[in-house]
Design an enzyme around this catalytic site. Structure first.
Site, short mmCIF file in Angstrom:
data_model
loop_
_atom_site.label_atom_id
_atom_site.label_comp_id
_atom_site.label_asym_id
_atom_site.label_seq_id
_atom_site.Cartn_x
_atom_site.Cartn_y
_atom_site.Cartn_z
N ILE A 78 0.71 -1.09 -0.01
CA ILE A 78 -0.12 0.20 0.04
C ILE A 78 0.86 1.23 -0.01
O ILE A 78 0.56 2.30 -0.69
CB ILE A 78 -0.95 0.05 1.13
CG1 ILE A 78 -1.95 -1.11 1.16
CG2 ILE A 78 -1.62 1.28 1.51
CD1 ILE A 78 -2.77 -1.56 2.44
N HIS A 79 1.77 1.19 0.78
CA HIS A 79 2.82 2.28 0.93
C HIS A 79 3.49 2.61 -0.45
O HIS A 79 3.49 3.60 -0.86
CB HIS A 79 3.97 2.06 2.09
CG HIS A 79 5.13 3.15 1.70
ND1 HIS A 79 5.02 4.38 2.13
CD2 HIS A 79 6.46 2.86 1.28
CE1 HIS A 79 6.06 5.02 2.06
NE2 HIS A 79 7.19 4.14 1.62
#
Length: 115
Positions: A78-79
């Site tokens: 996600i990052h």
């Protein structure tokens, strides 16, 4: 390759390619400030090439997901996606800023020549 978490490897690819794009884009903006527009535009081009590599890594996972492969969502992935989107936005902004530097410097040069 981490067999237990294949998204970790993809996340690292995305982060690395995106980071290189940011480095090149920042260099391009610095080049534009120094009126080295050819080098600035070249670095923007190289930055986009890095973004394409990051997108290819991301797209592979998306295509596999659509085809039925299941992934356990990972915070690092996600990052990585967030990093890619942020740097892509920065790249678009820097590209426009380089154009503004060119226009402003050209106008200033014309003004100085007419004095």
């Amino acid at each position: 390759m981490d067999e237990n978490n294949p998204l970790l490897n993809v996340a690292m690819e995305i982060i690395l390619y995106s980071g290189e794009a940011r480095t090149l884009a920042t260099k391009a903006l610095s080049d534009a400030k120094s009126k080295n527009y050819e080098e600035a535009n070249n670095n923007i081009k190289l930055a986009y090439e890095e973004i394409v590599k990051a997108h290819k890594s991301q797209t592979k996972v998306i295509q596999e997901s659509v085809s039925g492969k299941s992934y356990e969502i990972d915070l690092l992935f996600i990052h990585a996606q967030d990093t890619l989107m942020t740097i892509k936005s920065e790249l678009l902004t820097f590209e426009e800023m380089i154009k503004v530097y060119e226009i402003l410097n050209e106008l200033m040069e014309r003004r100085n020549e007419s004095k």
